[in-house]
Motif scaffolding. Structure first.
Motif, PDB file in Angstrom:
ATOM      1  N   MET A 191     -35.451 -29.977   8.012  1.00 19.66           N
ATOM      2  CA  MET A 191     -35.019 -30.266   6.646  1.00 19.66           C
ATOM      3  C   MET A 191     -33.520 -30.561   6.566  1.00 19.66           C
ATOM      4  O   MET A 191     -33.078 -31.310   5.697  1.00 19.66           O
ATOM      5  N   GLN A 192     -32.742 -29.980   7.488  1.00 18.06           N
ATOM      6  CA  GLN A 192     -31.297 -30.202   7.487  1.00 18.06           C
ATOM      7  C   GLN A 192     -30.895 -31.417   8.314  1.00 18.06           C
ATOM      8  O   GLN A 192     -29.716 -31.738   8.413  1.00 18.06           O
ATOM      9  N   GLY A 193     -31.892 -32.087   8.924  1.00 18.15           N
ATOM     10  CA  GLY A 193     -31.600 -33.270   9.724  1.00 18.15           C
ATOM     11  C   GLY A 193     -31.177 -32.969  11.141  1.00 18.15           C
ATOM     12  O   GLY A 193     -30.742 -33.873  11.875  1.00 18.15           O
ATOM     13  N   GLY A 194     -31.298 -31.703  11.571  1.00 19.74           N
ATOM     14  CA  GLY A 194     -30.920 -31.337  12.932  1.00 19.74           C
ATOM     15  C   GLY A 194     -31.957 -31.709  13.965  1.00 19.74           C
ATOM     16  O   GLY A 194     -31.648 -31.775  15.162  1.00 19.74           O
ATOM     17  N   GLU A 195     -33.197 -31.927  13.550  1.00 20.28           N
ATOM     18  CA  GLU A 195     -34.270 -32.371  14.442  1.00 20.28           C
ATOM     19  C   GLU A 195     -34.915 -33.600  13.827  1.00 20.28           C
ATOM     20  O   GLU A 195     -35.507 -33.520  12.757  1.00 20.28           O
ATOM     21  N   THR A 196     -34.774 -34.732  14.489  1.00 17.61           N
ATOM     22  CA  THR A 196     -35.265 -35.993  13.943  1.00 17.61           C
ATOM     23  C   THR A 196     -36.454 -36.552  14.702  1.00 17.61           C
ATOM     24  O   THR A 196     -36.953 -37.625  14.355  1.00 17.61           O
ATOM     25  N   ASN A 197     -36.917 -35.841  15.729  1.00 19.80           N
ATOM     26  CA  ASN A 197     -38.063 -36.312  16.510  1.00 19.80           C
ATOM     27  C   ASN A 197     -39.243 -35.375  16.273  1.00 19.80           C
ATOM     28  O   ASN A 197     -39.153 -34.177  16.542  1.00 19.80           O
ATOM     29  N   TYR A 198     -40.336 -35.923  15.770  1.00 19.81           N
ATOM     30  CA  TYR A 198     -41.457 -35.060  15.389  1.00 19.81           C
ATOM     31  C   TYR A 198     -42.194 -34.477  16.586  1.00 19.81           C
ATOM     32  O   TYR A 198     -42.843 -33.433  16.476  1.00 19.81           O
ATOM     33  N   VAL A 199     -42.111 -35.113  17.757  1.00 20.52           N
ATOM     34  CA  VAL A 199     -42.762 -34.562  18.950  1.00 20.52           C
ATOM     35  C   VAL A 199     -42.039 -33.285  19.385  1.00 20.52           C
ATOM     36  O   VAL A 199     -42.677 -32.244  19.640  1.00 20.52           O
ATOM     37  N   SER A 200     -40.711 -33.349  19.468  1.00 21.83           N
ATOM     38  CA  SER A 200     -39.925 -32.153  19.807  1.00 21.83           C
ATOM     39  C   SER A 200     -40.110 -31.066  18.759  1.00 21.83           C
ATOM     40  O   SER A 200     -40.230 -29.880  19.091  1.00 21.83           O
ATOM     41  N   ALA A 201     -40.131 -31.472  17.489  1.00 21.15           N
ATOM     42  CA  ALA A 201     -40.311 -30.503  16.404  1.00 21.15           C
ATOM     43  C   ALA A 201     -41.670 -29.823  16.499  1.00 21.15           C
ATOM     44  O   ALA A 201     -41.784 -28.602  16.319  1.00 21.15           O
ATOM     45  N   THR A 202     -42.695 -30.597  16.802  1.00 18.12           N
ATOM     46  CA  THR A 202     -44.046 -30.045  16.912  1.00 18.12           C
ATOM     47  C   THR A 202     -44.126 -29.035  18.047  1.00 18.12           C
ATOM     48  O   THR A 202     -44.736 -27.963  17.900  1.00 18.12           O
ATOM     49  N   LEU A 203     -43.523 -29.358  19.184  1.00 19.34           N
ATOM     50  CA  LEU A 203     -43.525 -28.440  20.324  1.00 19.34           C
ATOM     51  C   LEU A 203     -42.883 -27.106  19.938  1.00 19.34           C
ATOM     52  O   LEU A 203     -43.433 -26.037  20.233  1.00 19.34           O
ATOM     53  N   ALA A 204     -41.739 -27.158  19.259  1.00 16.50           N
ATOM     54  CA  ALA A 204     -41.038 -25.933  18.871  1.00 16.50           C
ATOM     55  C   ALA A 204     -41.876 -25.087  17.916  1.00 16.50           C
ATOM     56  O   ALA A 204     -42.041 -23.876  18.113  1.00 16.50           O
ATOM     57  N   VAL A 205     -42.442 -25.717  16.889  1.00 18.29           N
ATOM     58  CA  VAL A 205     -43.214 -24.972  15.891  1.00 18.29           C
ATOM     59  C   VAL A 205     -44.521 -24.449  16.501  1.00 18.29           C
ATOM     60  O   VAL A 205     -44.960 -23.335  16.198  1.00 18.29           O
ATOM     61  N   TYR A 206     -45.123 -25.245  17.385  1.00 14.87           N
ATOM     62  CA  TYR A 206     -46.353 -24.814  18.066  1.00 14.87           C
ATOM     63  C   TYR A 206     -46.098 -23.525  18.841  1.00 14.87           C
ATOM     64  O   TYR A 206     -46.907 -22.581  18.783  1.00 14.87           O
ATOM     65  N   LEU A 207     -45.001 -23.473  19.586  1.00 11.72           N
ATOM     66  CA  LEU A 207     -44.685 -22.280  20.367  1.00 11.72           C
ATOM     67  C   LEU A 207     -44.437 -21.075  19.465  1.00 11.72           C
ATOM     68  O   LEU A 207     -44.817 -19.949  19.810  1.00 11.72           O
ATOM     69  N   ASP A 208     -43.821 -21.308  18.310  1.00 12.29           N
ATOM     70  CA  ASP A 208     -43.623 -20.221  17.341  1.00 12.29           C
ATOM     71  C   ASP A 208     -44.973 -19.638  16.922  1.00 12.29           C
ATOM     72  O   ASP A 208     -45.182 -18.421  16.962  1.00 12.29           O
ATOM     73  N   ILE A 209     -45.873 -20.513  16.507  1.00 14.19           N
ATOM     74  CA  ILE A 209     -47.185 -20.082  16.014  1.00 14.19           C
ATOM     75  C   ILE A 209     -47.980 -19.389  17.120  1.00 14.19           C
ATOM     76  O   ILE A 209     -48.597 -18.334  16.909  1.00 14.19           O
ATOM     77  N   TYR A 210     -47.953 -19.967  18.301  1.00 18.12           N
ATOM     78  CA  TYR A 210     -48.699 -19.422  19.443  1.00 18.12           C
ATOM     79  C   TYR A 210     -48.247 -17.992  19.739  1.00 18.12           C
ATOM     80  O   TYR A 210     -49.070 -17.085  19.906  1.00 18.12           O
ATOM     81  N   ASN A 211     -46.936 -17.790  19.804  1.00 21.70           N
ATOM     82  CA  ASN A 211     -46.410 -16.469  20.142  1.00 21.70           C
ATOM     83  C   ASN A 211     -46.649 -15.451  19.037  1.00 21.70           C
ATOM     84  O   ASN A 211     -46.905 -14.273  19.328  1.00 21.70           O
ATOM     85  N   VAL A 212     -46.584 -15.886  17.793  1.00 21.52           N
ATOM     86  CA  VAL A 212     -46.906 -14.973  16.691  1.00 21.52           C
ATOM     87  C   VAL A 212     -48.372 -14.543  16.785  1.00 21.52           C
ATOM     88  O   VAL A 212     -48.692 -13.349  16.656  1.00 21.52           O
ATOM     89  N   PHE A 213     -49.266 -15.494  17.037  1.00 21.24           N
ATOM     90  CA  PHE A 213     -50.696 -15.168  17.125  1.00 21.24           C
ATOM     91  C   PHE A 213     -50.981 -14.188  18.257  1.00 21.24           C
ATOM     92  O   PHE A 213     -51.678 -13.180  18.062  1.00 21.24           O
ATOM     93  N   VAL A 214     -50.466 -14.480  19.449  1.00 22.49           N
ATOM     94  CA  VAL A 214     -50.719 -13.617  20.603  1.00 22.49           C
ATOM     95  C   VAL A 214     -50.188 -12.207  20.352  1.00 22.49           C
ATOM     96  O   VAL A 214     -50.873 -11.211  20.632  1.00 22.49           O
ATOM     97  N   SER A 215     -48.984 -12.109  19.803  1.00 25.05           N
ATOM     98  CA  SER A 215     -48.377 -10.798  19.558  1.00 25.05           C
ATOM     99  C   SER A 215     -49.122 -10.029  18.469  1.00 25.05           C
ATOM    100  O   SER A 215     -49.335  -8.813  18.584  1.00 25.05           O
ATOM    101  N   LEU A 216     -49.525 -10.735  17.413  1.00 18.02           N
ATOM    102  CA  LEU A 216     -50.323 -10.083  16.361  1.00 18.02           C
ATOM    103  C   LEU A 216     -51.639  -9.566  16.910  1.00 18.02           C
ATOM    104  O   LEU A 216     -52.064  -8.444  16.592  1.00 18.02           O
ATOM    105  N   LEU A 217     -52.285 -10.369  17.742  1.00 14.80           N
ATOM    106  CA  LEU A 217     -53.568  -9.957  18.314  1.00 14.80           C
ATOM    107  C   LEU A 217     -53.391  -8.728  19.193  1.00 14.80           C
ATOM    108  O   LEU A 217     -54.235  -7.819  19.177  1.00 14.80           O
TER     109      LEU A 217
END
Length: 228
Positions: A191-217
């Motif tokens: 949103m602040q324009g610091g990440e302009t490539n959606y592939v890189s952005a997707t990788l970062a957010v995917y890893l966030d979600i993955y780690n939250v899920f594993v830790s919650l489980l």
């Protein structure tokens, strides 16, 4: 005139950020397909990935992951980057199958997995909405979050040798907190324009979600797991 120019630039940046965010969400949804496929295949195959040598397995996992990261980042502006990202998420699905097999060994395994998935979804939608709608800049948390992630990684390596249950729970709690905050950080960067490539952005957010899920489980299994 200068104010008009500034306003136009701000509008263009906002439109660009919204486009990157939209494409990120679309690709993120697509990454769930190979992740689920990999997880299902791993459960069916009883995939173990060097279960007898946890330290070697951990280092090999990191090596494979960083090789994917390098390839994705190098090719993020082409279709190959997307293909590598989807290949990586399939690999992560296979790795996810290990904890899913443990969860399914409990009589309430299915409900625990569903609860972890629901909790992860709630965390993601809440924090991503805060970052996207509030327009506040959360990118200042970057150094703190990176330091926290390194500490978690070091503690996880140490616990491979010590096998202390209380430390495992502490790591899981810390991981939920750190990677939940990373969702705020990564969406805010877009949103602040610091990440302009959606592939890189997707990788970062995917890893966030993955780690939250594993830790919650892990936490849900520790506190609510029921044996037959």
């Amino acid at each position: 005139m200068q104010l008009d120019t500034y306003g136009q630039q701000t509008q263009v940046l906002s439109q660009g950020a919204n486009r990157v965010l939209r494409n990120t969400y679309m690709l993120l949804a697509l990454t769930m397909v190979p992740t689920v496929a990999g997880a299902l295949l791993g459960v069916q195959m009883q995939f173990s990935f060097l279960a007898g040598s946890p330290f070697i397995a951990f280092m090999l996992f990191l090596g494979i992951s960083f090789a994917f990261f390098w390839g994705i980042e190098r090719n993020k502006n082409s279709g190959l980057g997307v293909a590598l990202l989807l290949g990586f998420t399939f690999f992560m699905g296979l790795m996810l199958s290990r904890i899913l097999q443990v969860a399914l060994g409990f009589s309430n395994g299915g409900s625990m997995i569903a609860l972890a998935a629901g909790g992860t979804g709630a965390i993601f939608f809440t924090l991503s909405s805060v970052a996207a709608v509030s327009k506040r800049d959360f990118t200042g948390m970057g150094k703190f979050l990176f330091a926290g992630m390194i500490l978690i990684l070091l503690a996880a390596v140490a616990n491979i040798f010590f096998q202390i249950p209380a430390l495992s729970l502490t790591i899981a709690v810390a991981a939920v907190g750190i990677f939940s905050a990373y969702i705020l950080y990564d969406i805010s960067r877009i949103m602040q324009g610091g990440e302009t490539n959606y592939v890189s952005a997707t990788l970062a957010v995917y890893l966030d979600i993955y780690n939250v899920f594993v830790s919650l489980l892990q936490l849900i299994m520790a506190f609510t797991g029921e044996r037959d």
